[in-house]
Design a protein around this motif. Sequence first.
Motif, PDB file in Angstrom:
ATOM      1  N   ASN A 102       0.774  -1.115   0.237  1.00  0.00           N
ATOM      2  CA  ASN A 102      -0.094   0.055   0.143  1.00  0.00           C
ATOM      3  C   ASN A 102       0.878   1.243  -0.001  1.00  0.00           C
ATOM      4  O   ASN A 102       0.459   2.425  -0.780  1.00  0.00           O
ATOM      5  N   VAL A 103       1.978   1.305   0.751  1.00  0.00           N
ATOM      6  CA  VAL A 103       2.722   2.409   0.953  1.00  0.00           C
ATOM      7  C   VAL A 103       3.366   2.649  -0.637  1.00  0.00           C
ATOM      8  O   VAL A 103       3.556   3.770  -0.942  1.00  0.00           O
ATOM      9  N   ALA A 104       3.948   1.686  -1.132  1.00  0.00           N
ATOM     10  CA  ALA A 104       4.495   1.755  -2.206  1.00  0.00           C
ATOM     11  C   ALA A 104       3.797   2.220  -3.392  1.00  0.00           C
ATOM     12  O   ALA A 104       4.050   3.068  -4.286  1.00  0.00           O
ATOM     13  N   LYS A 105       2.338   1.754  -3.341  1.00  0.00           N
ATOM     14  CA  LYS A 105       1.234   2.194  -4.313  1.00  0.00           C
ATOM     15  C   LYS A 105       1.059   3.763  -4.012  1.00  0.00           C
ATOM     16  O   LYS A 105       0.922   4.365  -5.069  1.00  0.00           O
ATOM     17  N   MET A 106       0.887   4.143  -2.983  1.00  0.00           N
ATOM     18  CA  MET A 106       0.683   5.731  -2.767  1.00  0.00           C
ATOM     19  C   MET A 106       1.772   6.382  -3.003  1.00  0.00           C
ATOM     20  O   MET A 106       1.666   7.564  -3.448  1.00  0.00           O
TER      21      MET A 106
ATOM     22  N   ASP B 235     -10.675  -0.109  -2.577  1.00  0.00           N
ATOM     23  CA  ASP B 235     -11.257  -0.765  -1.554  1.00  0.00           C
ATOM     24  C   ASP B 235     -10.544  -2.014  -1.175  1.00  0.00           C
ATOM     25  O   ASP B 235     -10.465  -2.292   0.036  1.00  0.00           O
ATOM     26  N   GLU B 236     -10.108  -2.798  -2.202  1.00  0.00           N
ATOM     27  CA  GLU B 236      -9.459  -4.303  -1.870  1.00  0.00           C
ATOM     28  C   GLU B 236      -8.035  -3.948  -1.139  1.00  0.00           C
ATOM     29  O   GLU B 236      -7.800  -4.685  -0.222  1.00  0.00           O
TER      30      GLU B 236
ATOM     31  N   PRO C 269      -8.045  -5.086   4.176  1.00  0.00           N
ATOM     32  CA  PRO C 269      -7.137  -5.500   5.181  1.00  0.00           C
ATOM     33  C   PRO C 269      -6.429  -4.525   6.145  1.00  0.00           C
ATOM     34  O   PRO C 269      -6.366  -4.852   7.573  1.00  0.00           O
ATOM     35  N   TRP C 270      -6.288  -3.318   5.757  1.00  0.00           N
ATOM     36  CA  TRP C 270      -5.505  -2.360   6.514  1.00  0.00           C
ATOM     37  C   TRP C 270      -6.783  -1.919   7.561  1.00  0.00           C
ATOM     38  O   TRP C 270      -6.434  -1.671   8.782  1.00  0.00           O
TER      39      TRP C 270
END
Length: 169
Positions: free
Chosen positions: A44-48, A56-57, A61-62
């Motif tokens: 998630n951090v890499a994506k952002m 949403d997917e 989990p977060w």
Amino acid sequence: MTHTPRHIVVMGVSGNGKSTIGAALAADLGAVFLEGDAFHSETNVAKMSAGTPLTDEDRWPWLDALAAEVEARDAAGEGTVLACSALRRSYRDRLRARVPGLYFVLLSASYETILTRMQARQHFMPPALLRSQVDTLETLAPDEAGAVVDASVSPEQVLSASLAALRTN
């Protein structure tokens, strides 16, 4: 008679002061501060960081990890203040499903104010993603326990208004 909620989520778009106000609220209330960003996966951090909004997917989990941590703190008898975007009603519902009685403090400021703050800080969330967050934000509905607080003023004023909202809920 009013009471201060045991578990509070300081919410809103990136750059609006969630961490600053959340930590100050936790200190004032004698609660544990939980930084929602610390619970994001590396993916998630890499994506952002790459400027790609989360789906949403990506978020489920977060949100589940955040709820589990609040549940654990509750079981230990601790109150919490969680800094978490909680942009959509469905995200807040997911948290509430596991932690009934959550109280949400939505920090709100103009796009320009938040963009200026984001441009002045070091964070994995790039200013380019602010528009997608603003477009995603669903304000608190009348049936949701919470308050909207003006975050365009000084942190001390935001803290004061947040505490007042919590104590008169």
